[in-house]
Scaffold this motif. Structure first.
Motif, PDB file in Angstrom:
ATOM      1  N   GLY A   1     -56.729 -19.879  -8.641  1.00 12.29           N
ATOM      2  CA  GLY A   1     -55.140 -20.461  -8.137  1.00 12.29           C
ATOM      3  C   GLY A   1     -53.911 -19.243  -8.188  1.00 12.29           C
ATOM      4  N   LEU A   2     -53.934 -18.339  -8.197  1.00 12.51           N
ATOM      5  CA  LEU A   2     -53.081 -17.740  -8.857  1.00 12.51           C
ATOM      6  C   LEU A   2     -52.668 -16.501  -7.228  1.00 12.51           C
ATOM      7  CD1 LEU A   2     -54.555 -15.743 -11.614  1.00 12.51           C
ATOM      8  CD2 LEU A   2     -53.071 -17.536 -11.731  1.00 12.51           C
ATOM      9  N   PRO A   3     -51.167 -17.046  -7.208  1.00 16.15           N
ATOM     10  CA  PRO A   3     -50.526 -16.069  -6.539  1.00 16.15           C
ATOM     11  C   PRO A   3     -51.078 -14.593  -5.612  1.00 16.15           C
ATOM     12  CG  PRO A   3     -48.794 -17.367  -6.627  1.00 16.15           C
ATOM     13  CD  PRO A   3     -49.736 -17.552  -8.252  1.00 16.15           C
ATOM     14  N   CYS A   4     -51.050 -14.049  -5.074  1.00 17.99           N
ATOM     15  CA  CYS A   4     -51.919 -13.067  -5.076  1.00 17.99           C
ATOM     16  C   CYS A   4     -50.899 -11.575  -3.959  1.00 17.99           C
ATOM     17  CB  CYS A   4     -52.949 -12.855  -4.614  1.00 17.99           C
ATOM     18  SG  CYS A   4     -53.947 -11.261  -4.091  1.00 17.99           S
TER      19      CYS A   4
ATOM     20  N   ASP B   1     -64.934 -13.896 -14.415  1.00 24.31           N
ATOM     21  CA  ASP B   1     -63.922 -13.166 -15.918  1.00 24.31           C
ATOM     22  C   ASP B   1     -62.878 -13.698 -15.795  1.00 24.31           C
ATOM     23  OD1 ASP B   1     -66.240 -12.276 -16.623  1.00 24.31           O
ATOM     24  OD2 ASP B   1     -65.757 -10.918 -16.336  1.00 24.31           O
ATOM     25  N   ILE B   2     -61.774 -14.191 -14.767  1.00 28.56           N
ATOM     26  CA  ILE B   2     -60.343 -14.483 -15.076  1.00 28.56           C
ATOM     27  C   ILE B   2     -60.055 -15.674 -15.673  1.00 28.56           C
ATOM     28  CG2 ILE B   2     -58.306 -15.363 -12.792  1.00 28.56           C
ATOM     29  CD1 ILE B   2     -59.622 -13.368 -10.780  1.00 28.56           C
ATOM     30  N   PRO B   3     -60.395 -16.495 -15.513  1.00 31.41           N
ATOM     31  CA  PRO B   3     -60.084 -17.497 -16.519  1.00 31.41           C
ATOM     32  C   PRO B   3     -60.471 -17.095 -18.187  1.00 31.41           C
ATOM     33  CG  PRO B   3     -61.807 -18.878 -15.184  1.00 31.41           C
ATOM     34  CD  PRO B   3     -61.798 -17.797 -14.837  1.00 31.41           C
ATOM     35  N   ALA B   4     -60.978 -16.030 -18.678  1.00 34.86           N
ATOM     36  CA  ALA B   4     -61.489 -15.445 -19.563  1.00 34.86           C
ATOM     37  C   ALA B   4     -60.495 -14.419 -20.092  1.00 34.86           C
ATOM     38  CB  ALA B   4     -62.665 -15.153 -20.297  1.00 34.86           C
ATOM     39  N   PHE B   5     -59.407 -13.918 -19.395  1.00 29.42           N
ATOM     40  CA  PHE B   5     -58.308 -13.044 -19.100  1.00 29.42           C
ATOM     41  C   PHE B   5     -57.098 -14.029 -19.174  1.00 29.42           C
ATOM     42  CE2 PHE B   5     -60.805  -9.671 -16.569  1.00 29.42           C
ATOM     43  CZ  PHE B   5     -60.245  -8.896 -17.764  1.00 29.42           C
ATOM     44  N   LEU B   6     -57.093 -15.329 -19.103  1.00 28.35           N
ATOM     45  CA  LEU B   6     -55.900 -15.940 -18.468  1.00 28.35           C
ATOM     46  C   LEU B   6     -55.361 -17.321 -20.017  1.00 28.35           C
ATOM     47  CD1 LEU B   6     -55.904 -17.742 -15.064  1.00 28.35           C
ATOM     48  CD2 LEU B   6     -54.650 -15.622 -15.600  1.00 28.35           C
ATOM     49  N   ALA B   7     -56.786 -17.109 -20.478  1.00 29.25           N
ATOM     50  CA  ALA B   7     -56.563 -18.036 -21.439  1.00 29.25           C
ATOM     51  C   ALA B   7     -56.481 -16.849 -23.086  1.00 29.25           C
ATOM     52  CB  ALA B   7     -58.540 -17.831 -22.050  1.00 29.25           C
TER      53      ALA B   7
END
Length: 246
Positions: A29-32, A101-107
């Motif tokens: 759900g992130l703009p790219c 792993d993107i959710p971990a980066f965001l957290a």
């Protein structure tokens, strides 16, 4: 803290791997923002078609000529800043990074919005031994040039940057435009006082078999970057020593 994150992908002739990578990125759900770094006409056409078909989350920035990975990423950062994003998640186009792993980066970014979140690679059996050995040498020099063990890996192309810190850096310094970019910017941000958090992440080697790393040329440029950083470190040595002692 509320953060506003976009993904920045520098692209140079990775049109075969990119659709699969985008399919893995979209659910987050992130703009790219794709940055076409002077790719071939065939790759450029694929990028334009992808951006047209998925314009709800995907946009394309086209550079007129190939300037190197660093030049493409910096253009992406400038575009992200102009669009009001607070953070940019950089990921390579060849599909080697684990998007799970993107959710971990965001957290981590929500907890530590002023820090850079750096991928710390976990290699599989497919990793070329020469690459792994080269990373060890690079990371040794990064420890010297920062007087710190804060940066676990200086070359991973999967990391999240606080754009305000990047903007301050780019206002006063030039960073390497090619493959040495990842090393150069992370050391300079550390000098600037930006904290580094390291996130272990699996790395596999490219789906499309396309690597733009040229052993002699790029190792020479990386060595030159380490040398420049070494002399920059000497100028900053009192501050770096004070930080280490503290």
């Amino acid at each position: 803290m509320t953060i506003k994150v976009c993904i920045v992908i520098p692209v140079y002739n990775h049109e075969r791997a990119l659709p699969a990578l985008l399919a893995r990125l979209k659910p987050h759900g992130l703009p790219c923002l794709l940055v076409n770094d002077g790719s071939s006409p065939a790759c450029g056409q694929v990028l334009r078609e992808l951006a047209a078909a998925q314009g709800d989350w995907l946009s394309l920035l086209e550079r007129p000529a190939n300037g190197g990975k660093g030049a493409a990423v910096v253009d992406g950062f400038r575009q992200a800043l102009a669009r009001g994003f607070s953070h940019a998640l950089q990921i390579d186009a060849d599909g080697q990074h684990d998007t799970a792993d993107i959710p971990a980066f965001l957290a981590l970014a929500r907890l530590y919005p002023d820090a850079m979140i750096l991928g710390a690679p976990r290699y599989g059996a497919d990793a070329p031994r020469s690459r792994v050995h080269g990373r060890r040498i690079t990371n040794f020099w990064i420890r010297i040039n920062t007087w710190s063990d804060a940066i676990a890996d200086g070359m991973c192309g999967f990391r999240l940057y606080p754009l305000a810190a990047v903007e301050r850096l780019l206002a006063g310094q030039r960073v390497a435009s090619g493959m040495a970019f990842d090393i150069d910017i992370v050391v300079r941000l550390h000098w600037q006082g930006v904290a580094a958090l390291n996130l272990p992440t699996a790395v596999r080697y490219p789906e499309d078999g396309v690597s733009h790393f040229r052993l002699l040329r790029d190792n020479a440029l990386i060595s030159a970057t380490h040398a420049r950083l070494f002399f920059g470190m000497l100028l900053r040595l009192p501050v770096l020593l004070f930080r280490r002692l503290r």
